[in-house]
Design an enzyme around this catalytic site. Sequence first.
Site, mmCIF file in Angstrom:
data_model
loop_
_atom_site.group_PDB
_atom_site.id
_atom_site.type_symbol
_atom_site.label_atom_id
_atom_site.label_comp_id
_atom_site.label_asym_id
_atom_site.label_seq_id
_atom_site.Cartn_x
_atom_site.Cartn_y
_atom_site.Cartn_z
ATOM 1 N N LYS A 131 0.872 -1.155 -0.053
ATOM 2 C CA LYS A 131 0.083 0.009 0.095
ATOM 3 C C LYS A 131 0.819 1.141 -0.074
ATOM 4 C CE LYS A 131 -2.887 0.587 3.656
ATOM 5 N NZ LYS A 131 -2.816 1.856 4.367
ATOM 6 N N SER A 132 1.870 1.224 1.044
ATOM 7 C CA SER A 132 2.837 2.536 0.948
ATOM 8 C C SER A 132 3.438 2.723 -0.507
ATOM 9 C CB SER A 132 3.613 2.542 2.136
ATOM 10 O OG SER A 132 3.024 2.289 3.309
ATOM 11 N N ARG A 154 -8.696 12.278 12.367
ATOM 12 C CA ARG A 154 -7.286 11.804 12.388
ATOM 13 C C ARG A 154 -6.341 13.354 12.460
ATOM 14 N NH1 ARG A 154 -5.508 6.833 9.097
ATOM 15 N NH2 ARG A 154 -3.699 7.104 10.620
ATOM 16 N N SER A 203 7.262 9.351 12.291
ATOM 17 C CA SER A 203 5.954 9.302 11.227
ATOM 18 C C SER A 203 6.626 9.170 9.688
ATOM 19 C CB SER A 203 4.998 10.231 11.252
ATOM 20 O OG SER A 203 4.285 10.379 10.099
ATOM 21 N N ASP A 209 2.071 -0.792 11.883
ATOM 22 C CA ASP A 209 0.941 -1.366 11.379
ATOM 23 C C ASP A 209 0.572 -2.831 11.828
ATOM 24 O OD1 ASP A 209 0.344 1.031 10.380
ATOM 25 O OD2 ASP A 209 0.995 0.505 8.201
ATOM 26 N N LYS A 266 -4.626 5.917 14.601
ATOM 27 C CA LYS A 266 -4.767 5.169 13.267
ATOM 28 C C LYS A 266 -6.174 5.206 12.940
ATOM 29 C CE LYS A 266 -0.198 4.308 13.146
ATOM 30 N NZ LYS A 266 0.559 5.006 12.090
ATOM 31 N N ARG A 299 -7.402 -3.417 9.755
ATOM 32 C CA ARG A 299 -6.409 -4.297 10.244
ATOM 33 C C ARG A 299 -7.027 -5.017 11.557
ATOM 34 N NH1 ARG A 299 -2.205 -3.474 6.916
ATOM 35 N NH2 ARG A 299 -1.893 -1.408 6.357
HETATM 36 C C1 S3P Z 1 2.712 4.995 6.422
HETATM 37 C C2 S3P Z 1 3.148 5.388 7.693
HETATM 38 C C3 S3P Z 1 2.623 4.991 8.898
HETATM 39 C C4 S3P Z 1 1.585 3.634 8.655
HETATM 40 C C5 S3P Z 1 0.570 3.992 7.690
HETATM 41 C C6 S3P Z 1 1.402 4.066 6.272
HETATM 42 C C7 S3P Z 1 3.390 5.239 5.093
HETATM 43 O O1 S3P Z 1 2.007 6.265 9.501
HETATM 44 O O2 S3P Z 1 1.193 3.515 9.946
HETATM 45 O O3 S3P Z 1 -0.283 2.882 7.545
HETATM 46 O O4 S3P Z 1 2.877 4.797 3.979
HETATM 47 O O5 S3P Z 1 4.065 6.304 5.113
HETATM 48 P P1 S3P Z 1 2.705 7.023 10.430
HETATM 49 O O6 S3P Z 1 3.682 7.941 9.379
HETATM 50 O O7 S3P Z 1 1.561 7.913 10.940
HETATM 51 O O8 S3P Z 1 3.546 6.566 11.735
#
Ligand code: S3P
Length: 434
Positions: free
Chosen positions: A24-25, A125, A169, A317, A344, A389
């Site tokens: 996903k990221s 959020r 983050s 995650d 989250k 999740r």
């Molecule tokens: C992500 C970073 C994380 C993660 C999220 C995806 C990303 O969040 O929890 O599901 O793709 O950069 P945070 O940056 O808020 O920790």
Amino acid sequence: MSIPGYRVQPVQAVRGTLAVPGDKSISHRALMLAGIAEGRTEVSGFLEGEDCLATLDALQVLGVRIQRPAAGRVTIQGAGLQGLRPPAAALQMGNSGTAMRLFTGLLAGQSFQSELVGDASLMQRPMERVALPLRQMGARVDTIAGRPPVRVGGGGRLQSVRYELPVASAQVKSAVLLAGLYAQGLTAVTEPAVTRDHTERMLRSFGVEVSVEGRTTSLTGPARLSATDIAVPGDFSSAAFFIVAGCIAASGTMVLRNVGINPTRTGLLDILRLMGARIRLVDQRMSGAEPVADLHVERAVLRGVEVPRHLVPLAIDEFPALFVAAACAQGTTRVTGAADLRVKESDRIAAMARGLQALGVSVDVLSDGLVVQGGEIGGGTVDSCGDHRIAMAFAMASVRASAAIEIADVANVATSFPGFVELARQAGLGVSPA
Ligand code: S3P
């Protein structure tokens, strides 16, 4: 229409060779970087989940030409750094914090203003964490008491910044780096702990020089991106559910093919190994800028552990899945330093605590974590709180449960894991829509 749920019957064995959907990221980042690159980017292994499709739709609204010639394939004709067009309406980010925070960075340097909105969960959020550094760069960013809608852009040129992140983050780090592409001079971000580095790796693939010294990442703007093809690996965070199922099942071997094993993502492997898990990484190789492997998971007798704090951002995650593993371990597992879990897609500490308690597991809730007593898991009804999740983690608990588990409110599994039920059934789990 009733809200969809799962009914999960207990099973003893899980087994099989599975390929989980794309990361996903990485899928979000591939679209965004390709969108502002020069030239044509082909993405394969793209995650066709709702979150990444929200990013795809938003880029189209911003004037980027995108085609989807086949399943998992996306072709993006880059608009160039200055080629995005003002959106006619608010950009819809759905359930996706990554889309909203990364777009805030990407749009901060545009001459036009954009508005970013999302679903009920995303509208609650925190967004100031990303607005703050961008304002220091001279961007106009407005939130409503720190939350969406986010209005961004339409100001003058951005200045570069040296920013020290107060929270670990990757989303905030990435937003600042994306804005830094538009700023004059060196933008540097220092993080308090290592977080996922997909943006940095992918920027390099698009020809941007990114340097990393200790926990500081920097780039010099304005920086042009040249299109490149991206092969997205399987998502470790989706594999995590099957890794845990493979560890806690009474029998069976689970093989997960072509999973991303970027070390900034695989904290769960380290934690599970501390607990006694037997997981092998086979055929380690590179898929473009990202390492991948096939994961072989054998059942194991897990022991409770105190989770080392430095592993928390590297497994951020995976805690819903880890808490299920902890409930099946011998002894106590203690997680602290994980307060971000409360902001989250749901408050994951509260949601997991309530669900585990509903299944007869004893837990102590901390402000920044959870203490889980390993033992028996019963049947019962749990609420996913609309969090993909949480829903998938409790589906895995069925591997050790003494009776059926009903999981309410599972529609959002489609945000990150289309085809989850089919794949889980292929692995032997007794999941069916309820
Ligand atoms: C992500 C970073 C994380 C993660 C999220 C995806 C990303 O969040 O929890 O599901 O793709 O950069 P945070 O940056 O808020 O920790």
